[in-house]
Design a protein around this motif. Structure first.
Motif, PDB file in Angstrom:
ATOM      1  N   GLY A 181      20.039 -43.750  31.001  1.00  0.00           N
ATOM      2  CA  GLY A 181      20.382 -44.294  29.701  1.00  0.00           C
ATOM      3  C   GLY A 181      19.426 -45.403  29.319  1.00  0.00           C
ATOM      4  O   GLY A 181      19.196 -46.329  30.105  1.00  0.00           O
ATOM      5  N   LYS A 183      19.869 -47.777  27.409  1.00  0.00           N
ATOM      6  CA  LYS A 183      20.512 -49.093  27.334  1.00  0.00           C
ATOM      7  C   LYS A 183      20.582 -49.777  28.694  1.00  0.00           C
ATOM      8  O   LYS A 183      20.853 -50.973  28.766  1.00  0.00           O
ATOM      9  N   TYR A 184      20.326 -49.022  29.766  1.00  0.00           N
ATOM     10  CA  TYR A 184      20.292 -49.604  31.103  1.00  0.00           C
ATOM     11  C   TYR A 184      18.865 -49.826  31.603  1.00  0.00           C
ATOM     12  O   TYR A 184      18.670 -50.284  32.723  1.00  0.00           O
ATOM     13  N   ARG A 197      16.864 -38.672  22.539  1.00  0.00           N
ATOM     14  CA  ARG A 197      17.627 -39.224  21.425  1.00  0.00           C
ATOM     15  C   ARG A 197      17.300 -38.551  20.093  1.00  0.00           C
ATOM     16  O   ARG A 197      17.884 -38.914  19.074  1.00  0.00           O
ATOM     17  N   ASN A 201      24.144 -36.542  19.231  1.00  0.00           N
ATOM     18  CA  ASN A 201      24.841 -37.146  20.364  1.00  0.00           C
ATOM     19  C   ASN A 201      26.273 -36.632  20.464  1.00  0.00           C
ATOM     20  O   ASN A 201      27.086 -36.867  19.564  1.00  0.00           O
ATOM     21  N   HIS A 203      28.563 -37.857  21.972  1.00  0.00           N
ATOM     22  CA  HIS A 203      29.455 -39.016  21.986  1.00  0.00           C
ATOM     23  C   HIS A 203      30.260 -39.117  20.692  1.00  0.00           C
ATOM     24  O   HIS A 203      31.399 -39.624  20.689  1.00  0.00           O
ATOM     25  N   ASN A 212      30.670 -34.814  30.160  1.00  0.00           N
ATOM     26  CA  ASN A 212      29.273 -35.142  30.439  1.00  0.00           C
ATOM     27  C   ASN A 212      28.457 -33.868  30.522  1.00  0.00           C
ATOM     28  O   ASN A 212      29.003 -32.768  30.580  1.00  0.00           O
ATOM     29  N   THR A 262      20.801 -42.320  25.107  1.00  0.00           N
ATOM     30  CA  THR A 262      21.326 -43.668  24.907  1.00  0.00           C
ATOM     31  C   THR A 262      22.053 -44.193  26.139  1.00  0.00           C
ATOM     32  O   THR A 262      21.746 -45.269  26.666  1.00  0.00           O
ATOM     33  N   GLY A 263      23.034 -43.414  26.643  1.00  0.00           N
ATOM     34  CA  GLY A 263      23.856 -43.906  27.742  1.00  0.00           C
ATOM     35  C   GLY A 263      23.693 -43.171  29.051  1.00  0.00           C
ATOM     36  O   GLY A 263      24.309 -43.541  30.051  1.00  0.00           O
ATOM     37  N   LYS A 265      24.643 -40.017  29.748  1.00  0.00           N
ATOM     38  CA  LYS A 265      25.868 -39.282  30.060  1.00  0.00           C
ATOM     39  C   LYS A 265      25.864 -37.847  29.535  1.00  0.00           C
ATOM     40  O   LYS A 265      26.328 -36.943  30.233  1.00  0.00           O
ATOM     41  N   ASP A 292      22.609 -42.907  35.776  1.00  0.00           N
ATOM     42  CA  ASP A 292      23.603 -43.720  35.096  1.00  0.00           C
ATOM     43  C   ASP A 292      24.899 -42.986  34.787  1.00  0.00           C
ATOM     44  O   ASP A 292      25.765 -43.550  34.114  1.00  0.00           O
ATOM     45  N   GLU A 296      29.267 -46.009  32.528  1.00  0.00           N
ATOM     46  CA  GLU A 296      29.901 -46.602  31.373  1.00  0.00           C
ATOM     47  C   GLU A 296      31.355 -46.948  31.659  1.00  0.00           C
ATOM     48  O   GLU A 296      31.977 -46.403  32.551  1.00  0.00           O
TER      49      GLU A 296
END
Length: 296
Positions: A181, A183-184, A197, A201, A203, A212, A262-263, A265, A292, A296
């Motif tokens: 991700g 963000k990590y 990306r 998404n 999400h 996932n 992004t994450g 997942k 990752d 979350e």
């Protein structure tokens, strides 16, 4: 492949040289190599390396795999190690492994261990890390495999070492396709990075959000059916396969491909699984790793 491959012959056991930053996991790596059947010598002055290999050859045979851990305490002897590796005088197939981590992580680990850094003296720990990076800079540049352990615990590092050195077939290219991700943070040890990306998404789809890209086929199908997904896979996998062929020609045995969203997942996980599957279909030893997933 270094000149030492030719010198050692096909029956010569592998030599793994483990070095890197203090606190990055050298002891953990050495313990795992020992469990994998390597004859391990810790804190060896590089000048003694040829003698150790001779003793191992005489007592255990040339097929015995050997691992040595060399750290900054060897000081000026590092120049001798660089010369030995550069000239291919060690008589074995040699892999130089460099363990690294961010300064923040190294400081935290060193403080938890309650041991002074060998280059610290009366200065700050960060000053010692700066000195250590300078001393080890050339070896890091020469390394066949750089492992960033910042986000790895002991068990994860052990698994990485087992995956890399636990097979007797040491000529096959090992491809790790790592989902992550953004963000990590980026995986700093990746050879190639691709950004997923551009795909929609899952999400934001209520019935897919909790799933996932590895364990839920409906999530994976959503990702694969998105505009541009198949086109990306059809174009990117042949590029990676071509790079893998070049790595093998150059004697490299490890390739790390990072696939991000992004994450870490949904999109990156599904695409990493499919990329690894397609690479395996081309005859490569590829596996998907999800850095990752579950974070979350």
């Amino acid at each position: 492949m270094t000149e030492s491959d030719a010198a050692g012959g096909k029956d010569a056991g592998e030599l793994v040289v483990v070095t890197g930053m203090t606190g990055a996991g050298r002891s953990t790596a050495a313990k795992e190599l020992e469990d994998l059947g390597y004859f391990v010598v810790d804190n060896l002055p590089p000048s003694l390396l040829p003698q150790v290999l001779t003793l191992v050859d005489e007592s255990r045979g040339t097929s015995q795999r050997v691992a040595v851990v060399i750290d900054v305490r060897s000081g000026a002897f590092f120049e001798e190690l660089r010369e030995e590796l550069g000239r291919g005088l060690l008589g074995r197939r040699t892999t130089l492994v460099f363990l690294d981590a961010t300064d923040e992580v190294l400081v935290r680990r060193q403080e938890a261990a309650r041991r002074p850094h060998p280059l610290q003296g009366q200065d700050r720990l960060l000053d010692a890390l700066v000195r250590e990076r300078k001393v080890l800079g050339d070896l890091r540049a020469m390394a066949d495999l750089v492992i960033d352990t910042s986000a790895l615990n002991v068990h994860q590092l052990t698994a990485r070492m087992a995956a890399m050195f636990g097979t007797p077939d040491t000529t096959k290219l090992n491809v790790s396709v790592v989902s992550f991700g953004f963000k990590y943070g980026l995986p700093v040890d990746a050879d190639y990075v691709a950004d997923m990306r551009f795909l929609p998404n899952p999400h934001w789809v209520p019935e897919l959000k909790a799933g996932n890209g590895r364990d839920n086929p409906e999530v994976a199908d959503y990702v694969y059916s998105a505009p541009g997904a198949r086109e990306f896979l059809d174009g990117y996998v042949p590029v990676l396969a071509g790079v893998a062929d070049g790595y093998l020609r150059e004697g490299k045995r490890f390739m790390r491909v990072a696939i991000g969203c992004t994450g870490g997942k949904h999109r990156s996980v599904a695409m990493s699984e499919e990329i690894a599957r397609r690479l395996r279909a081309r005859g490569l030893d590829a596996r998907a790793i999800h850095r990752d997933l579950g974070r979350e």
